[in-house]
Design a protein around this motif. Structure first.
Motif, PDB file in Angstrom:
ATOM      1  N   ARG A 140      29.986   4.078 -20.065  1.00 32.96           N
ATOM      2  CA  ARG A 140      29.683   5.364 -19.448  1.00 32.96           C
ATOM      3  C   ARG A 140      30.372   6.526 -20.152  1.00 32.96           C
ATOM      4  O   ARG A 140      30.339   7.653 -19.650  1.00 32.96           O
ATOM      5  CB  ARG A 140      30.077   5.339 -17.971  1.00 32.96           C
ATOM      6  N   GLY A 141      31.017   6.240 -21.299  1.00 34.64           N
ATOM      7  CA  GLY A 141      31.545   7.320 -22.109  1.00 34.64           C
ATOM      8  C   GLY A 141      33.043   7.494 -22.135  1.00 34.64           C
ATOM      9  O   GLY A 141      33.550   8.381 -22.830  1.00 34.64           O
ATOM     10  N   SER A 142      33.798   6.670 -21.395  1.00 31.04           N
ATOM     11  CA  SER A 142      35.254   6.796 -21.426  1.00 31.04           C
ATOM     12  C   SER A 142      35.789   6.378 -22.783  1.00 31.04           C
ATOM     13  O   SER A 142      35.287   5.436 -23.403  1.00 31.04           O
ATOM     14  CB  SER A 142      35.888   5.920 -20.337  1.00 31.04           C
ATOM     15  N   ILE A 143      36.815   7.080 -23.248  1.00 32.28           N
ATOM     16  CA  ILE A 143      37.462   6.764 -24.519  1.00 32.28           C
ATOM     17  C   ILE A 143      38.898   6.355 -24.210  1.00 32.28           C
ATOM     18  O   ILE A 143      39.717   7.168 -23.777  1.00 32.28           O
ATOM     19  CB  ILE A 143      37.441   7.969 -25.474  1.00 32.28           C
ATOM     20  N   PHE A 144      39.202   5.072 -24.410  1.00 32.80           N
ATOM     21  CA  PHE A 144      40.529   4.546 -24.091  1.00 32.80           C
ATOM     22  C   PHE A 144      41.488   4.812 -25.248  1.00 32.80           C
ATOM     23  O   PHE A 144      41.135   4.690 -26.422  1.00 32.80           O
ATOM     24  CB  PHE A 144      40.450   3.051 -23.806  1.00 32.80           C
ATOM     25  N   GLN A 145      42.727   5.160 -24.898  1.00 32.65           N
ATOM     26  CA  GLN A 145      43.757   5.421 -25.888  1.00 32.65           C
ATOM     27  C   GLN A 145      44.692   4.233 -26.071  1.00 32.65           C
ATOM     28  O   GLN A 145      45.465   4.192 -27.022  1.00 32.65           O
ATOM     29  CB  GLN A 145      44.581   6.644 -25.464  1.00 32.65           C
TER      30      GLN A 145
END
Length: 487
Positions: free
Chosen positions: A139-144
């Motif tokens: 859904r577009g989350s960008i994990f760091q």
């Protein structure tokens, strides 16, 4: 930066994932957080972090590898953490990568939302983190980071809640597993426990301020008064103007706190479930002496975790207690690079036998647990090399036969000695004259349950002993983990 070295000989113990601490309404919150984390260092020695907030600079963060004492006692570091509210975290990873590139996995994590920023520190493990992460990334989350805890921040970001506490509630309703959380906004300190209360969290009062911590020993070090435990399924929101506001956003369940907190994880000077951890461990030794007596000359602890149980065993059996093994108190986890020769020295770098005391004696060794069994074999060899006539092991927990998925670093099941051998086979493999574990009922009695374990409704999470998981580890099951067959 040189990666932080874990102690090369600590692989044969279970390790807690982390400890959390938070404070509000004090001058120089960071100093209080650093002290609290120092008291919780036993819960995580790999890395630590502190986040504070002050008008002007806003949210300030420092995350470092290594001990609290080596990072958060320096004036130049502490000067970067102003404010009267702050939270902190000490880490021993179970989820996420390790090494020089893993600073991104060190908590607290921070998120900036439309209504302001929030930092979060998590003790426990999210058992559906892989499924959540997959859905969030799609859904577009960008994990760091590679930490399961970061899922909570992303779930909060997608929530439509009007306040940060509302968003945290909504996020945590989607999370499975175990969590004790300390979080903060610019003006609020928050604490949450999952509905089973697997991991501990306590509330303290410090003058006009408040503190949240994994254990009461962290309140003691800052001079805070222990008020109470945060209840399973409870969320508290603390502010300087309204004090402590409490509610229960999750479905109420029968609590199942981790029983291994009583055996090993918590410090013996902490209070857990209204009981002294030290007294519970001493009572485990009493139960062991009743269940597994043996003729011997000395009762010796494997320091330091076996000491209270050894005292209890000695008191109940009448066999003298003695310090047959001496621990090197200056053996830090940042020891020299372990060459092959040093590795072969093994546990001797950490423990040494009191030869004059042991020679010719029949010795009962009391330890908290047996995981892989490799350290037990080395200690047995040391005792026999010192001239002991007999060696008897008494273990202050039942056989550890199942991995934990709720925030404890456990080997996979195939590497757990008790998962592959009977008690007699373990005795032969370790090479001792006798080996006995406290029964699960005996452990429950020591923890304040006179009738032992309620088999229909266990009072604690004891999955590492029983294989009965209160929350199905869905991610691991999907990877192929086989649950215990129904009896």
């Amino acid at each position: 930066m040189r990666p932080f070295l874990a102690h090369p000989f600590d692989h044969d113990k279970l390790h807690e994932e982390c400890g959390v601490f938070g404070v509000i309404g004090v001058v120089d919150a960071a100093s209080f957080v650093a002290l609290g984390l120092h008291a919780l260092q036993h819960r995580g020695q790999e890395a630590g972090g502190i986040v504070t907030y002050a008008d002007g600079p806003g949210f300030c963060s420092e995350r470092r590898f290594g001990y609290v004492r080596d990072n958060f006692t320096k004036a130049d570091v502490m000067a970067t953490l102003p404010g009267s509210i702050g939270i902190g975290h000490v880490r021993y990873s179970t989820a996420g990568s390790k090494g020089a590139t893993a600073i991104r996995d060190v908590q607290p994590f921070f998120g900036e939302f439309s209504m302001g920023g929030s930092a979060i520190a998590h003790n426990g493990n999210i058992t559906n983190a892989l499924a959540l992460r997959k859905e969030l990334v799609e859904r577009g989350s960008i994990f760091q980071s590679s930490s399961d805890s970061e899922c909570i921040i992303h779930l909060m970001a997608r929530s439509m809640g009007r306040t940060i506490p509302d968003r945290m509630e909504e996020a945590l309703r989607k999370v499975e597993g175990a969590f004790s959380i300390v979080a903060m906004t610019r003006t609020k300190l928050m604490g949450v426990r999952d509905a089973l209360g697997v991991r501990p969290l306590v509330l303290g009062k410090l003058g006009d301020g408040w503190a949240l911590a994994s254990e009461t020993c962290a309140l003691d070090i800052i001079g805070a008064e222990f008020v109470r435990e945060i209840e399973p399924g409870e969320m508290v929101v603390i502010s300087s103007d309204k004090g402590v506001e409490s509610h229960f956003p999750f479905r109420r369940l029968k609590p199942r706190g981790c029983i291994f907190e009583h055996v090993y994880f918590s410090r013996p000077d902490s209070i857990l479930g209204g009981r002294s951890v030290y007294e519970t461990r001493r009572q485990i030794g009493v139960e062991l002496a009743r269940e597994a007596p043996v003729d011997a000359d000395l009762v010796c602890p494997v320091p330091d975790s076996g000491t209270p149980a050894a005292i209890g065993y000695s008191q109940e059996s009448g066999i003298p207690y003695a310090m047959g093994i001496i621990r090197n108190q200056y053996m830090g986890r940042t020891f020299i690079e372990p060459t092959e020769q040093i590795r072969n020295m093994g546990v001797r770098l950490k423990l040494n036998v009191n030869r004059a005391l042991i020679k010719g004696k029949r010795v009962i060794l009391v330890d908290d647990s047996v995981v892989r069994g490799t350290t037990s074999r080395k200690i047995k060899d040391m005792i026999l090399d010192a001239g002991a006539a007999e060696v008897h092991f008494r273990i202050a927990s039942p056989p550890t036969a199942w991995p934990c998925f709720y925030g404890v670093d456990t080997p996979e099941r195939g590497k757990l000695l008790a998962a592959n051998m009977t008690e007699e086979e373990m005795r032969e493999w370790i090479g001792v004259d006798s080996l006995k574990f406290v029964s699960l009922d005996g452990l429950y009695r020591a923890a304040g349950e006179p009738k032992g374990r309620n088999t229909k409704q266990p009072q604690y999470c004891d999955a590492c002993f029983s294989g009965e998981y209160p929350v199905a580890p869905s991610d691991m099951i999907e990877k192929g983990f086989e649950m215990k067959a129904a009896e």
